[in-house]
Motif scaffolding. Sequence first.
Motif, PDB file in Angstrom:
ATOM      1  N   ILE B 267       1.413  15.018  -6.778  1.00 14.84           N
ATOM      2  CA  ILE B 267       1.695  14.904  -5.351  1.00 14.84           C
ATOM      3  C   ILE B 267       0.457  15.368  -4.610  1.00 14.84           C
ATOM      4  N   GLU B 268       0.013  14.563  -3.653  1.00 17.10           N
ATOM      5  CA  GLU B 268      -1.248  14.810  -2.979  1.00 17.10           C
ATOM      6  C   GLU B 268      -1.169  16.079  -2.133  1.00 17.10           C
ATOM      7  N   LYS B 269      -0.358  16.013  -1.110  1.00 13.39           N
ATOM      8  CA  LYS B 269      -0.276  17.146  -0.183  1.00 13.39           C
ATOM      9  C   LYS B 269       1.144  17.200   0.351  1.00 13.39           C
ATOM     10  N   PHE B 270       1.695  18.388   0.446  1.00 16.35           N
ATOM     11  CA  PHE B 270       3.070  18.510   0.939  1.00 16.35           C
ATOM     12  C   PHE B 270       3.075  18.306   2.457  1.00 16.35           C
ATOM     13  N   PRO B 271       3.978  17.478   2.958  1.00 16.03           N
ATOM     14  CA  PRO B 271       4.101  17.386   4.415  1.00 16.03           C
ATOM     15  C   PRO B 271       4.548  18.732   4.986  1.00 16.03           C
ATOM     16  N   ARG B 272       4.232  18.956   6.261  1.00 14.67           N
ATOM     17  CA  ARG B 272       4.698  20.168   6.936  1.00 14.67           C
ATOM     18  C   ARG B 272       5.379  19.766   8.219  1.00 14.67           C
ATOM     19  N   ILE B 273       6.516  20.333   8.492  1.00 13.51           N
ATOM     20  CA  ILE B 273       7.090  20.147   9.812  1.00 13.51           C
ATOM     21  C   ILE B 273       7.575  21.488  10.327  1.00 13.51           C
ATOM     22  N   THR B 274       7.623  21.566  11.645  1.00 21.30           N
ATOM     23  CA  THR B 274       8.106  22.818  12.221  1.00 21.30           C
ATOM     24  C   THR B 274       9.632  22.857  12.100  1.00 21.30           C
ATOM     25  N   TYR B 275      10.144  24.058  12.193  1.00 23.35           N
ATOM     26  CA  TYR B 275      11.590  24.247  12.203  1.00 23.35           C
ATOM     27  C   TYR B 275      12.212  23.380  13.295  1.00 23.35           C
ATOM     28  N   GLU B 276      11.591  23.384  14.449  1.00 19.83           N
ATOM     29  CA  GLU B 276      12.161  22.641  15.577  1.00 19.83           C
ATOM     30  C   GLU B 276      12.216  21.143  15.261  1.00 19.83           C
ATOM     31  N   ASP B 285      17.303  22.589   8.433  1.00 20.19           N
ATOM     32  CA  ASP B 285      16.006  23.218   8.167  1.00 20.19           C
ATOM     33  C   ASP B 285      15.587  23.077   6.711  1.00 20.19           C
ATOM     34  N   LYS B 286      16.346  22.335   5.930  1.00 26.28           N
ATOM     35  CA  LYS B 286      15.898  22.021   4.567  1.00 26.28           C
ATOM     36  C   LYS B 286      16.154  20.552   4.279  1.00 26.28           C
ATOM     37  N   PRO B 287      15.457  19.698   5.006  1.00 29.11           N
ATOM     38  CA  PRO B 287      15.752  18.266   4.925  1.00 29.11           C
ATOM     39  C   PRO B 287      15.371  17.663   3.573  1.00 29.11           C
ATOM     40  N   ASP B 288      16.204  16.735   3.137  1.00 23.17           N
ATOM     41  CA  ASP B 288      15.877  15.930   1.969  1.00 23.17           C
ATOM     42  C   ASP B 288      15.100  14.725   2.488  1.00 23.17           C
ATOM     43  N   ILE B 289      13.828  14.624   2.113  1.00 24.07           N
ATOM     44  CA  ILE B 289      13.009  13.521   2.620  1.00 24.07           C
ATOM     45  C   ILE B 289      12.726  12.486   1.540  1.00 24.07           C
ATOM     46  N   ARG B 290      13.570  12.471   0.507  1.00 21.26           N
ATOM     47  CA  ARG B 290      13.430  11.387  -0.472  1.00 21.26           C
ATOM     48  C   ARG B 290      13.849  10.055   0.126  1.00 21.26           C
ATOM     49  N   PHE B 421      10.779  13.549  -6.568  1.00 18.67           N
ATOM     50  CA  PHE B 421      10.578  14.898  -6.033  1.00 18.67           C
ATOM     51  C   PHE B 421       9.810  14.823  -4.722  1.00 18.67           C
ATOM     52  N   ALA B 422      10.436  15.302  -3.663  1.00 11.89           N
ATOM     53  CA  ALA B 422       9.833  15.222  -2.333  1.00 11.89           C
ATOM     54  C   ALA B 422       9.817  16.596  -1.683  1.00 11.89           C
ATOM     55  N   PRO B 423       8.760  17.367  -1.992  1.00  8.97           N
ATOM     56  CA  PRO B 423       8.640  18.702  -1.396  1.00  8.97           C
ATOM     57  C   PRO B 423       8.075  18.650   0.020  1.00  8.97           C
ATOM     58  N   LEU B 424       8.382  19.650   0.794  1.00  5.16           N
ATOM     59  CA  LEU B 424       7.729  19.817   2.097  1.00  5.16           C
ATOM     60  C   LEU B 424       7.808  21.269   2.527  1.00  5.16           C
ATOM     61  N   TRP B 425       6.954  21.612   3.499  1.00  5.40           N
ATOM     62  CA  TRP B 425       6.994  22.928   4.111  1.00  5.40           C
ATOM     63  C   TRP B 425       7.696  22.830   5.451  1.00  5.40           C
ATOM     64  N   VAL B 426       8.586  23.752   5.711  1.00  5.37           N
ATOM     65  CA  VAL B 426       9.107  23.920   7.062  1.00  5.37           C
ATOM     66  C   VAL B 426       8.496  25.211   7.593  1.00  5.37           C
ATOM     67  N   VAL B 427       7.822  25.118   8.748  1.00  4.60           N
ATOM     68  CA  VAL B 427       7.082  26.278   9.270  1.00  4.60           C
ATOM     69  C   VAL B 427       7.556  26.633  10.676  1.00  4.60           C
ATOM     70  N   ASP B 428       7.009  27.704  11.195  1.00  6.82           N
ATOM     71  CA  ASP B 428       7.295  28.152  12.568  1.00  6.82           C
ATOM     72  C   ASP B 428       8.774  28.403  12.814  1.00  6.82           C
ATOM     73  N   PHE B 429       9.391  29.111  11.916  1.00  2.00           N
ATOM     74  CA  PHE B 429      10.787  29.505  12.133  1.00  2.00           C
ATOM     75  C   PHE B 429      10.878  30.464  13.313  1.00  2.00           C
ATOM     76  N   PRO B 430      12.027  30.469  13.989  1.00  2.00           N
ATOM     77  CA  PRO B 430      12.225  31.522  14.993  1.00  2.00           C
ATOM     78  C   PRO B 430      12.213  32.885  14.314  1.00  2.00           C
ATOM     79  N   LEU B 431      11.722  33.896  15.021  1.00  2.00           N
ATOM     80  CA  LEU B 431      11.687  35.239  14.439  1.00  2.00           C
ATOM     81  C   LEU B 431      13.094  35.826  14.373  1.00  2.00           C
ATOM     82  N   LEU B 432      13.875  35.536  15.416  1.00  2.00           N
ATOM     83  CA  LEU B 432      15.181  36.200  15.565  1.00  2.00           C
ATOM     84  C   LEU B 432      16.278  35.181  15.798  1.00  2.00           C
TER      85      LEU B 432
END
Lengths: 582, 582
Positions: B267-276, B285-290, B421-432
């Motif tokens: 896999i080349e590079k994992f996509p990243r999306i923000t929580y929003e 917040d844990k999407p299946d992107i297959r 297998f379709a991994p990704l990062w979810v970033v920028d979660f709310p702190l609280l």
Amino acid sequence: MFRTHTCGELNLNHLNQKVTLSGWVSVIRDKGFMIWIDLRDRYGITQLIIDEERSDKSLLETARNLGREFVIQATGTVIERASKNPNIPTGEIEILVENLEILNESKLPPFTIEDKTDGGEELRMQYRYLDLRRNPVKNKLIFRHKVAQEVRKYLSDKGFIEVETPVLIKSTPEGARDFVVPSRMNPGEFYALPQSPQTFKQLMMVGGLDKYFQIVKCFRDEDLRADRQPEFTQIDCEMAFVEQEDVLEIFEGMTKYLLKEIHGIEIEKFPRITYEEAMRKYGNDKPDIRFGMEFHELNDLAQNKGFEIFDKEELVVGISAPTLNSYTRKDIDRLLEWIQRPQIGARGFVWVRVNEDGSFKSSADKFYSQEDLAAFAERMNAQKGDLMIIMAGKANDTRKQLSALRMELAERLELRKPDEFAPLWVVDFPLLEWDEETNRWHAMHHPFTSPKPEDISKLKTNPGEVRANAYDMVLNGNEIGGGSIRIHDKELQSQMFELLGFTPEQAEEQFGFLMNAFQYGAPPHGGLAFGFDRLVAILDGSETIRDYIAFPKNNSGRDVMIDAPSPIDPSQLDELEISLKQ
Amino acid sequence: MFRTHTCGELNLNHLNQKVTLSGWVSVIRDKGFMIWIDLRDRYGITQLIIDEERSDKSLLETARNLGREFVIQATGTVIERASKNPNIPTGEIEILVENLEILNESKLPPFTIEDKTDGGEELRMQYRYLDLRRNPVKNKLIFRHKVAQEVRKYLSDKGFIEVETPVLIKSTPEGARDFVVPSRMNPGEFYALPQSPQTFKQLMMVGGLDKYFQIVKCFRDEDLRADRQPEFTQIDCEMAFVEQEDVLEIFEGMTKYLLKEIHGIEIEKFPRITYEEAMRKYGNDKPDIRFGMEFHELNDLAQNKGFEIFDKEELVVGISAPTLNSYTRKDIDRLLEWIQRPQIGARGFVWVRVNEDGSFKSSADKFYSQEDLAAFAERMNAQKGDLMIIMAGKANDTRKQLSALRMELAERLELRKPDEFAPLWVVDFPLLEWDEETNRWHAMHHPFTSPKPEDISKLKTNPGEVRANAYDMVLNGNEIGGGSIRIHDKELQSQMFELLGFTPEQAEEQFGFLMNAFQYGAPPHGGLAFGFDRLVAILDGSETIRDYIAFPKNNSGRDVMIDAPSPIDPSQLDELEISLKQ
């Protein structure tokens, strides 16, 4: 990205490169016009330099405000040092700093972060996170990691699979005391933390997994002697379709592999001695064989010569301590006091000097002629300059006392060399030992150990003489591993439980699942467990286990850093439906 | 030595060799004059043959008395099979038996030891040691071992050291409920079992260990939902002197390495999306992107067209389900019922068929013209043959419901392929996140997570908008790992505790050791933990975590095999100075 390199890797090959390092301020030397900072991280120390001529003035001010253990980030150019330090890999270069940032400040640490620190043990335990910054502590953890990796590699390559067994299991009163965990979902019931994964590994053999291992935490709620931890780590192993020889071969191989990989030491074949021989020859079932001073029995030579102190005793036994004829009378008296301490409890000993001229001088010259003493010396293979030490008494007690003396003399004579490794197997342990206190037989290894087939007939008539298929690996005077071929027959296991004083109901209640499993095709199996904390310490030439544990507990079972154990909220007790007794 | 070979390795290369095998009797076929036995061990199955012509008569009798799962040892000669079995590696040979020994008998097992067994889950759990003999169960444990080895290899090669943290620690009421362990040596006090080694790994960073990992058991005393275990395993990791990008890079690398080593997938590079964005696009917040079926918001197109059900709602949002125009009216009604179940709780949806001729047919045809529907279709990029499904309501609720529908449809359409297998990062979660029940802010990740520097000013004014330096790794619709950059500043950490409703005294009592450590040069640090049980299951194309645990507990936290937890002896309670409440 807080750094381009670590503090352990720059050298003349990096000259003129612009680099960024991060780490802790270890030492600051301020010459007024020039400031050096030793910057430290896990990987080493790199010298930073800031001077009036080449650096921005504000940098000198910033540097002057730094304290020990401040966390900083420095960017600059790698330059050649004027005065090189050949003792560290980065000693030929330094960094001419162009930018300096304080990432975090630090209070003055309660002890110095140096290889030789001024902090006492209690203080260093309380601030363990600071102690970890010291090389001797950090390096021990890195060493432990390396050993664990090598163990896993060896066993995986041999077809073992690492399987995690549960930590929340069932309490069994056999063995040491369990830590227990109240179950909220099952009020009034408790889990226990495993003293070892013994029954699970046997069940895995019934389950056909064939070769299992695990590096695993185990737990014992015992009153802590020095260097005993309530939680400790085992390399736990089990194999199916094996006899004792197969197990010894695999794990002798593992230890050889570790000695080779870690120290480059090759050992041909581990010696093997029986338990009985170990007791006779060393008074100890984990003899240190890096040095001699073996026991020699002298009953036939020393008794019936009119020396009553020897005459009436079960055993007269001695060792010949090399070079110790140099001991003065005072030295010998102190040695006598040493073995008369309550911890050892010997009554005394007879000494015989082997003089350079071949004559003997003994504390019992009244009873023994030069010829008698020459016979002692011949039996013991004593050399000129040796001091023979002879004790007498009940066999077991005397052997134990003489063993303590043997180890003490080896320490004094520096014969226990930390960089020498002398492994051996002790085999043919007794299956049972009589416990005076409870007035019943106890399993010497554990209740699942199989008797030697040729001794099974004695189980009913003379249990104390039954030998077990049990073995210990001993390294430098420490038991580093022990194991056995297990019972895989339900009937024999029942017989063992009966012998150990279990009623059939108790056996069923506590080990019913194992007995049940044995009815469904249990294969012959056996295994071994290494005390991992101890193995690591000894491989590193130390015997202080605690140093090889990242966050050890003290002798009261306390973690003084996090302050555990501690009182819990009354609502937690309510949820668990338990209460504290007054 | 019970065997010369395993049951998985003999083939035509071994013809005419004399071999000894040991294992379990899997199948016996008795033709009267000839008996075949399938002998099984961990490594495979080998056929044994005994016949009137070539074998000793007594062997036929012995063989006839064997039962399934008997443990036997057979010695014989490797011969070529008359009728070969191409499905197994040993299928070209069989062993003409010369000697046969029964090593242990077996009762008839309560279920068949076959890949497809007739045993129900509860029975198989009770006899887990027999279930382990089945290939699907055994292979999952071997797979788990392999993944663990690869994880250790990758991280060790990257300079991480595995450090064991204590299991007997201190109870902290933040987070889930702790299991506690009464201390006998410190009466009235308790240890707690770790929910994670969080504070220890942070202390190790303060201690300069720089890169730490551990595959470690963690514990949570929670009411168990399906597939939640009271003890579970984490890959726990922490790094010093890192920013978020550094952490993502290392662990993206680790997951790539595992996919490559285990499945040969690059896999080349994992996509990243923000929580929003994840919430907007997938309601999750844990999407299946297959697969696609992304959300499209339709407020501007669907509102103010006279359809009141849409007009008044916060959000109108739809997905286009490929090929589902094939659904009959009845199918669609059943889908409606499905999303109206209380577990999901949606009121309903509007559907729009995209016909092959380009026309549309909708359940709200009264309000929407063909042009309106064409605009929907364009927004959603709907293709001919799709079924568009549109829901409306409060934004958060509706997204959640539509997400459940999206996953359900993907299951039905078999878009969740176990070998993709379709991994990704979810970033920028709310702190609280605000907790309605306790009426206060909770840490979305945990109280040690750092806010994004640019959002710190909002901590006092608008805490709900503060984003964290927190990230999750998601694989095939499952969160397999999560972590954050930590707070390393004592003041900021105090502020966080205050925001989370701790009094300064509580913060001091529970986390004093960490706050104290932060005063002695804490470096910037961050990390991540993978749920190892889940990671292994998903890498193996499964979502059933329990199958990957050797000895799992049931939904009441019971080990039904060993029957734990269980009552303990009153003397144990006395020693611990606790008593059971009535």
